[in-house]
Design an enzyme around this catalytic site. Structure first.
Site, PDB file in Angstrom:
ATOM      1  N   CYS A  23     -13.249 -27.383  31.824  1.00  0.00           N
ATOM      2  CA  CYS A  23     -12.364 -26.217  31.767  1.00  0.00           C
ATOM      3  C   CYS A  23     -10.895 -26.584  31.720  1.00  0.00           C
ATOM      4  CB  CYS A  23     -12.628 -25.318  32.966  1.00  0.00           C
ATOM      5  SG  CYS A  23     -12.313 -26.129  34.543  1.00  0.00           S
ATOM      6  N   GLU A  25      -9.457 -29.733  29.973  1.00  0.00           N
ATOM      7  CA  GLU A  25      -8.909 -30.726  29.063  1.00  0.00           C
ATOM      8  C   GLU A  25      -9.517 -30.616  27.677  1.00  0.00           C
ATOM      9  OE1 GLU A  25      -9.597 -34.528  30.861  1.00  0.00           O
ATOM     10  OE2 GLU A  25     -11.704 -34.169  31.084  1.00  0.00           O
TER      11      GLU A  25
END
Length: 115
Positions: A23, A25
């Site tokens: 969530c 990168e």
């Protein structure tokens, strides 16, 4: 996602083959390693600081004994205790990360792993 990856310095080809990992990168798949070694919970460190190094959920002494919060005479004293706890836990986290990364390097070198 492609535009974000290009802004991050990826080539158009790599950006088109990339995407998100988890969530938080983005990356060019097959070109980078996403080795999640866990998160660092700063509010938990504050909770441990406010309990003199004790984890109130488990009842175990896991942090430094930095004093009871009722003994802090100012915010600066509380912040100094919190900073000491942060440094203590960041050091543990970095040592753990180093172990995990060494294991990945050794395993992948011996097995030709691809991530």
């Amino acid at each position: 996602m492609v535009q974000e990856l290009i802004r991050a310095g990826k080539s158009v080809v790599d950006a088109r083959c990339g995407g998100t990992s988890g969530c938080v990168e983005t990356g060019a798949f097959g070109k980078e390693n996403y080795c999640l070694t866990g998160y660092f919970n700063m509010p938990k460190v504050l909770e441990i600081t406010l309990n003199n190094g004790l984890d109130p959920r488990t009842g175990r002494q896991i942090g430094l004994q930095t004093g009871a919060p009722t003994g802090f005479g100012s915010f600066n004293e509380l912040f100094a205790a919190y900073t000491r706890q942060l440094n203590y836990f960041v050091d543990i986290k970095i040592r753990g990360n180093n172990v995990i990364e060494r294991l990945f390097a050794a395993i992948c070198r011996s097995r030709s792993c691809r991530f």
